[in-house]
Enzyme design. Structure first.
Site, PDB file in Angstrom:
ATOM      1  N   SER A 254       0.866  -1.170   0.000  1.00  0.00           N
ATOM      2  CA  SER A 254       0.000   0.000   0.000  1.00  0.00           C
ATOM      3  C   SER A 254       0.905   1.224   0.000  1.00  0.00           C
ATOM      4  O   SER A 254       2.068   1.150   0.405  1.00  0.00           O
ATOM      5  CB  SER A 254      -0.902   0.013   1.235  1.00  0.00           C
ATOM      6  OG  SER A 254      -0.264   0.697   2.283  1.00  0.00           O
ATOM      7  N   LYS A 255       0.358   2.327  -0.479  1.00  0.00           N
ATOM      8  CA  LYS A 255       1.214   3.518  -0.601  1.00  0.00           C
ATOM      9  C   LYS A 255       1.722   3.981   0.767  1.00  0.00           C
ATOM     10  O   LYS A 255       2.721   4.672   0.868  1.00  0.00           O
ATOM     11  CB  LYS A 255       0.454   4.639  -1.304  1.00  0.00           C
ATOM     12  CG  LYS A 255       0.134   4.292  -2.750  1.00  0.00           C
ATOM     13  CD  LYS A 255       0.682   5.288  -3.753  1.00  0.00           C
ATOM     14  CE  LYS A 255       0.762   4.657  -5.135  1.00  0.00           C
ATOM     15  NZ  LYS A 255      -0.024   5.224  -6.172  1.00  0.00           N
ATOM     16  N   ARG A 256       1.026   3.582   1.812  1.00  0.00           N
ATOM     17  CA  ARG A 256       1.442   4.020   3.151  1.00  0.00           C
ATOM     18  C   ARG A 256       2.475   3.082   3.780  1.00  0.00           C
ATOM     19  O   ARG A 256       3.004   3.347   4.834  1.00  0.00           O
ATOM     20  CB  ARG A 256       0.223   4.131   4.074  1.00  0.00           C
ATOM     21  CG  ARG A 256      -0.653   5.319   3.763  1.00  0.00           C
ATOM     22  CD  ARG A 256      -1.908   5.288   4.617  1.00  0.00           C
ATOM     23  NE  ARG A 256      -2.672   4.061   4.404  1.00  0.00           N
ATOM     24  CZ  ARG A 256      -3.498   3.865   3.375  1.00  0.00           C
ATOM     25  NH1 ARG A 256      -3.665   4.806   2.476  1.00  0.00           N
ATOM     26  NH2 ARG A 256      -4.162   2.732   3.244  1.00  0.00           N
TER      27      ARG A 256
END
Ligand code: GLU
Length: 488
Positions: A254-256
């Site tokens: 995930s981008k996080r």
């Protein structure tokens, strides 16, 4: 070789180039080059709320840095332009109109509140949410009534019910979707700007795209796109959905996710070599024939085929990337490694910006000493820490070495040997170690270890005489005396 192969990388300008995007771009690039086809770079910017200032430029810069070039795009134009969707809105409008005229699309006046209520009711009934089709068959009077209320319609695609859409995918084989699971989807917003799933089809058709190579997360969009192709009676391109990229813990990225550096620009900033990153990305979901793992971009272009793209998820192994980058650093000319590492020493305040010649030469030697070991440019800062501080702290392992009985004798003798050197250079330092061996009778580990540990605080490191030369006479004498005095 003339070829009808035309492929595209079609990023949305929502930020920096993600490693997943870079992998998609690369597979398209390699396929085009392998087939003697064209590689097109298209910017899909119709989701204006998500567009980010300067993102286009950054995407292009990162792709260039990775060594890819393209045959048609926003910067160089081409026969099938324009190459950014927002410049093609008028083109899309015509095609929307065609579908409206043919009854294959229709206006829908449902408000977002109504849609939300519909969705909530479906969920409450345990149904999968899907547009109900309320406005599928509005009469002209009903439409007029909504218009009179000032409502602005979207355009929805009329999904034929009870059919199966078949997609031929070079990676996944044939994939089928039942149209009953697909609600009539929006193809054009209230302001007339089309949605991705529509614009992408118009573009792929008009730009004569032969193969759509992209990541698995787009597989679920594909039946909608296939339906649009079919509505116009156009032949679909061949699809190839490469596998997901998982993070090192085998979780969906995930981008996080902070366990992994996700943007190409960050690797550039950290001092990775583009050749290594490209090589690594190519192996994320594609495998060459044979055991060899190190390939140039040209070699990859020669070998690439869609048949060897895997549908099993690829794991982004950060250790492997570091290993691979190190392989390229080892093979690179020293000048290149200096370019990669020196800015980090400066940024960390270890070295001043405008180095004089002597200092530059010293820095070059220092970096050269770590070339074998270095995984990426920025790592030089921690690797060379011991060269930039006056005193070093000895850890338990180091103290144990320095506490051995022979240590004061070895160190004191070595210091006096160093004192008498005419030239504080590695060969002479090597001779001084030899002389210490002769004079004290200690050799091997008993000789080298205390010198190394006293000089560097570490039990491992680059060649000892070179290390000592670069530390310089003053520092080394102070450290050796300090270490000798610790003994006992
Ligand atoms: N614009 C889409 C994205 O950035 C690309 C979709 C496609 O390749 O069809 O994810």
């Amino acid at each position: 070789m003339s070829s009808n192969v035309r492929v595209r990388f079609a990023p949305s300008p929502t930020g920096h180039l993600h490693i997943g995007g870079a992998r998609s771009a690369l597979f398209n690039y390699l396929f085009a080059r392998n087939q003697g086809g064209k590689f097109i770079l298209r910017i899909e910017d119709t989701d204006q709320a998500r567009n980010v200032e300067q993102a286009k430029e950054k995407l292009l810069d990162s792709l260039k840095w990775l060594g890819m070039d393209w045959d048609e795009s926003i910067d160089i134009g081409g026969e099938y332009g324009p190459y950014s969707s927002m410049e093609r809105v008028d083109i899309y409008k015509e095609y929307v109109q065609t579908l409206l005229d043919e009854g294959k699309a229709y206006y829908c006046y449902m408000t977002s509140e109504e849609l939300e209520a519909e969705r909530a009711a479906q969920l409450a009934r345990g149904e999968a949410p899907k547009y109900s089709g309320r406005d599928r068959d509005l009469t002209p009077e009903q439409r007029q009534a909504y218009e009179n209320k000032g409502l602005k319609p979207v355009v929805r695609f009329r999904v034929p019910q009870g059919q199966v859409v078949k997609i031929e995918d070079s990676v996944r084989g044939d994939v089928s979707f039942e149209t009953d699971g697909i609600g009539d989807f929006v193809i054009s917003r209230t302001d007339g700007v089309p949605m991705y799933n529509f614009a992408v089809v118009i573009d792929d058709y008009l730009m004569k795209i032969s193969h759509v190579i992209r990541a698995e997360e787009h597989l679920s969009n594909t039946p909608r796109q296939a339906l649009v192709f079919e509505a116009f009676g156009w032949t679909k391109p061949r699809f190839a959905h490469a596998s997901l990229i998982l993070n090192p813990d085998r979780q969906k990225m995930s981008k996080r996710d902070e366990s992994i550096i996700q943007f190409v620009e960050q690797y550039q900033e950290l001092g990775y070599l583009p050749e290594a990153l490209v090589n690594f990305l190519a192996l994320l979901g594609w495998s060459p024939v044979g055991e060899e793992e190190i390939f140039t971009l040209d070699e990859l272009s020669e070998q690439f085929s869609l048949e060897r793209v895997s549908k099993a998820p690829a794991v982004f192994d950060t250790d492997k990337l570091a290993w691979m980058n190190n392989q390229y650093i080892q093979a690179a000319p020293l000048e290149k490694v200096i370019d990669l590492a020196l800015p980090h020493l400066i940024k960390a305040g270890r070295l001043e910006e405008d180095l004089d010649e002597t200092r530059k030469e010293w820095a070059g030697k220092l970096i050269g000493m770590y070339q074998e070991q270095l995984h990426y440019g920025a790592e030089i800062v921690e690797l060379t820490e011991l060269f930039f501080k006056q005193e070093i702290e000895y850890n338990e392992e180091a103290k144990a070495v320095l506490n051995e009985e022979q240590v004061p004798e070895v160190l004191n003798h070595f210091v006096s040997e160093l004192d008498s050197l005419e030239d504080f250079s590695a060969p002479q330092i090597k001779a001084a170690i030899k002389a210490t061996q002769k004079a004290t009778g200690h050799k091997g580990k008993k000789l080298f270890m205390p010198i190394r540990v006293a000089a560097t605080g570490q039990t491992h490191g680059p060649e000892l005489p070179d290390t000592i030369e670069l530390l310089g006479k003053a520092t080394i004498s102070a450290r050796l005396s300090q270490a000798a005095s610790l003994n006992g």
